[in-house]
Design an enzyme around this catalytic site. Structure first.
Site, PDB file in Angstrom:
ATOM      1  N   ASP A  27     -37.677  18.906  38.763  1.00  0.00           N
ATOM      2  CA  ASP A  27     -36.337  18.491  38.410  1.00  0.00           C
ATOM      3  C   ASP A  27     -35.407  19.512  39.065  1.00  0.00           C
ATOM      4  O   ASP A  27     -35.853  20.578  39.492  1.00  0.00           O
ATOM      5  CB  ASP A  27     -36.205  18.509  36.874  1.00  0.00           C
ATOM      6  N   ASP A  29     -31.520  20.236  37.912  1.00  0.00           N
ATOM      7  CA  ASP A  29     -30.620  20.895  36.964  1.00  0.00           C
ATOM      8  C   ASP A  29     -31.398  21.571  35.840  1.00  0.00           C
ATOM      9  O   ASP A  29     -32.196  20.940  35.156  1.00  0.00           O
ATOM     10  CB  ASP A  29     -29.644  19.878  36.370  1.00  0.00           C
TER      11      ASP A  29
END
Length: 175
Positions: A27, A29
């Protein structure tokens, strides 16, 4: 700890395991960097978590592909930041789009592009709902609290090797 020292430490950790994933998915963020990119401007110079770049470089040196699965509503900013950090070209797949599927669609696209089975993937994310959903697809999934780091890498590789290796009954342990 500089990127090169992190890379060397990550390579040592990778060397401890006989069974390694073929693909590691991140991922963005709060996993690779400490912010939501939709709250930032493309003109800014982003920073990654301290261990992120060293881990990415170690995985590539070891011949393990890396990919991105992000539900960011601003893929243009995310890709600009990956480029500014000098890592965009490292990823074999970048699935960056807003979605309500908790990343199942992201992983289906990654699997289609790479032809790598879900059981040969390792995933790092900061949201438990994504971890639980992707885990059900057969991907070894690790929750990170303050970004990906060497401890998370070691935990991920440990769980991956336990899931990938045949258990006492000779069956794959992945649930």
């Amino acid at each position: 700890m500089g990127d090169e020292r992190v890379k060397e430490s990550a390579l040592q950790i990778l060397g401890l395991f006989q069974v390694l994933p073929r693909l590691v998915v991140f991922d963005l963020d709060y996993t690779l960097w400490p912010f939501y990119c939709e709250c930032r401007s493309k003109r800014e110079m982003p920073s990654s978590y301290p261990h992120a770049k060293g881990i990415l470089h170690a995985l590539k040196e070891k011949g393990i592909d890396v990919a991105v699965a992000s539900r960011s509503p601003t893929p243009d900013i995310a890709k600009t930041f990956l480029d500014k950090l000098g890592v965009q070209s490292m990823f074999v797949s970048q699935e960056i789009f807003s979605s309500y599927t908790h990343k199942t669609e992201h992983f289906q696209r990654i699997q289609w592009r790479t032809k790598i089975p879900f059981t040969s993937m390792l995933f790092f994310d900061d949201e438990d709902r994504n971890i639980q959903t992707v885990k059900k697809m057969g991907v070894t999934s690790i929750l990170v609290n303050n970004g990906v780091n060497l401890a998370a890498l070691q935990q991920g590789l440990t769980e991956f090797s336990q899931n990938a290796g045949p258990g006492p009954s000779g069956k794959n342990k992945q649930k």
